[in-house]
Motif scaffolding. Structure first.
Motif, mmCIF file in Angstrom:
data_model
loop_
_atom_site.group_PDB
_atom_site.id
_atom_site.type_symbol
_atom_site.label_atom_id
_atom_site.label_comp_id
_atom_site.label_asym_id
_atom_site.label_seq_id
_atom_site.Cartn_x
_atom_site.Cartn_y
_atom_site.Cartn_z
ATOM 1 N N ARG A 246 -24.481 -19.039 1.382
ATOM 2 C CA ARG A 246 -23.063 -19.330 1.568
ATOM 3 C C ARG A 246 -22.448 -18.402 2.596
ATOM 4 N N ARG A 280 -29.091 -10.194 1.042
ATOM 5 C CA ARG A 280 -28.635 -11.476 0.505
ATOM 6 C C ARG A 280 -29.803 -12.421 0.213
ATOM 7 N N CYS A 285 -27.430 -15.060 -7.661
ATOM 8 C CA CYS A 285 -26.103 -15.611 -7.973
ATOM 9 C C CYS A 285 -26.017 -17.088 -7.603
ATOM 10 N N GLU A 288 -22.683 -19.433 -6.789
ATOM 11 C CA GLU A 288 -21.519 -18.612 -6.460
ATOM 12 C C GLU A 288 -20.718 -19.294 -5.353
ATOM 13 N N ARG A 289 -19.395 -19.369 -5.543
ATOM 14 C CA ARG A 289 -18.549 -20.097 -4.594
ATOM 15 C C ARG A 289 -18.045 -19.228 -3.451
ATOM 16 N N ASP A 290 -18.133 -17.914 -3.592
ATOM 17 C CA ASP A 290 -17.707 -16.999 -2.536
ATOM 18 C C ASP A 290 -18.914 -16.261 -1.981
ATOM 19 N N ALA A 291 -18.898 -16.000 -0.683
ATOM 20 C CA ALA A 291 -19.988 -15.257 -0.055
ATOM 21 C C ALA A 291 -20.042 -13.839 -0.598
ATOM 22 N N ARG A 292 -21.245 -13.393 -0.928
ATOM 23 C CA ARG A 292 -21.453 -12.035 -1.418
ATOM 24 C C ARG A 292 -22.474 -11.331 -0.536
ATOM 25 N N CYS A 295 -26.436 -11.348 -2.488
ATOM 26 C CA CYS A 295 -27.160 -12.546 -2.891
ATOM 27 C C CYS A 295 -26.692 -13.722 -2.036
ATOM 28 N N GLY A 297 -26.144 -16.979 -3.033
ATOM 29 C CA GLY A 297 -25.389 -18.047 -3.674
ATOM 30 C C GLY A 297 -26.233 -19.278 -3.967
#
Length: 317
Positions: A246, A280, A285, A288-292, A295, A297
Motif C-alpha cells: 500500500r 515493509r 499487517c 491495513e488501509r493506511d501505509a505503514r 509492513c 499491508g
C-alpha cells in the motif's frame, strides 16, 4: 558498473566481487533500507534473498551543517550501521548510500560549495564501503552546485551515481525541477542513472498500467536530454523504484505488479529496479488501509517483494 560498461570494478573500494555478482543480471535490483530505525538485518536479508545490493537511506545534514548524518541523527560512523554494512559486504553483496529523501535538512542545501558537498558524499562512501551514490531529490536544491559535486565524486571515486526523482503522473513523467538537474548532469558528462519513483501519483486507470506508462514517459524525457543515446540507451539509463504494497496515496503495488515491473526492466535492459522498503517486505499487517513503514499491508511471506524484484519465485510457489 557504469552505464557504458557493466563490468567496472572499483579500485578504491573492495567491491570488485560485488560488481561481478551483479554482472550476471544486467538489471541491478535493490531495496531501500531505512537506517534511522536501526532495524537493518542486512546480512540476514542477503542470505535469505537473491538480492546483491542494498540502499542505505538517508544521509542528511547534521544541525544544518555540511556534515553527513543518518536520518534521526544517527552519526555517519555509527558502530551498528557500519558493522551491518561490513557484514553485508562479507556476504558478497554491495552497498549504495542515499542522501536526501522525503523529509529533513538536506546536505545539498547546507554545503556551501560543490567541493564541500563532494567531500561529504565521499566520506559516506568511504565509511560504508559503498560503490554507488544515490541522491534522492524531493525538495528544491541548488542544481548547479549539486551537479558539480556529483561530477567531482565520479572523478574522485568512480562510484556509480543515480538521481532519484518523483513522477508527476503517468503522462507528464518528471517535473521540470528534475529535468533541470538531469540537464546539468548531462552537460557535465556525469554518467547517471535516472531513478524514477513510480509511486504515490494518481493513476488514470489501473495502477500497473500507470507505472509502466510512467516509465515510458520518463524514457521519452531521458531521450530528449541524451538524444545521442537513442531509445535503447535511454532505457539503459532508466531506473524504477516502486513502493511495496500500500502506497501513501492508497494505491497498492502487488507482487504481480512487482513481477511485471521486473519483466519490463529485463525486457528493456534497465539500469536499476528498486523498492521502498526492506522493512515493509513482510505480511504482518494484511488488510491495513493506511501505509505503514513496517509492513506492506498485504498477505505475503517475508521478502516476497525482494524475490519478485530479483525475478525468482516467491516463497511457496
Amino acid at each position: 558498473m557504469s552505464i557504458a560498461s557493466l563490468t567496472v570494478c572499483l579500485v578504491t573500494l573492495s567491491a570488485c566481487g560485488d560488481a561481478q555478482s551483479e554482472q550476471d543480471d544486467p538489471v541491478t535490483a535493490a531495496p531501500y533500507v531505512y537506517v534511522g530505525d536501526g532495524r537493518l538485518g542486512l546480512a540476514r536479508a542477503a542470505e535469505r534473498t537473491p538480492l546483491r545490493r542494498f540502499v542505505l537511506a538517508f544521509l542528511l545534514s547534521h544541525q544544518s551543517r555540511c556534515e553527513p548524518v543518518w536520518n534521526t541523527g544517527r552519526p555517519l560512523a555509527d558502530a551498528h550501521v557500519l558493522a551491518e554494512a561490513r557484514a553485508l559486504r562479507a556476504t558478497g553483496a554491495a552497498v549504495t548510500v542515499a542522501s536526501g529523501g522525503a523529509s529533513g535538512t538536506y546536505l545539498e542545501n547546507t554545503c556551501a560549495t560543490a567541493g564541500e558537498l563532494a567531500d561529504a558524499y565521499v566520506r559516506a562512501l568511504d565509511r560504508t564501503g559503498a560503490d554507488w551514490l544515490d541522491v534522492d531529490i524531493e525538495t528544491g536544491i541548488p542544481v548547479q552546485l549539486v551537479a558539480e559535486a556529483l561530477r567531482e565524486v565520479q572523478d574522485r571515486r568512480g562510484a556509480r551515481i543515480s538521481v532519484t526523482v518523483e513522477v508527476l503522473d503517468e503522462r507528464r513523467g518528471l517535473p521540470a525541477s528534475a529535468t533541470e538537474l538531469l540537464r546539468a548532469l548531462a552537460w557535465r558528462n556525469v554518467d547517471v542513472v535516472v531513478n524514477a519513483m513510480v509511486m504515490n501519483f494518481p493513476p488514470d486507470n489501473g495502477w500497473r498500467v500507470a507505472m509502466l506508462r510512467a516509465a515510458e514517459s520518463v524514457t521519452d524525457q531521458i531521450g530528449q536530454i541524451w538524444p545521442s543515446d537513442g531509445r535503447d540507451g535511454a532505457y539503459r539509463r532508466l531506473g524504477l523504484t516502486y513502493m511495496a504494497g500500500r502506497n501513501d496515496t492508497g494505491v497498492v503495488t502487488t507482487l504481480a505488479d512487482a513481477r511485471a515491473l521486473r519483466d519490463y526492466a529485463g525486457e528493456h535492459d534497465l539500469a536499476y529496479l528498486g523498492f521502498w522498503s526492506l522493512a515493509r517486505d513482510n505480511g504482518r499487517c494484511p488488510g491495513e488501509r493506511d501505509a505503514r513503514e513496517d509492513c506492506s499491508g498485504l498477505a505475503q511471506h517475508t521478502y516476497d517483494f525482494a524475490r519478485a524484484t530479483a525475478h525468482v519465485p516467491e516463497e511457496g510457489e
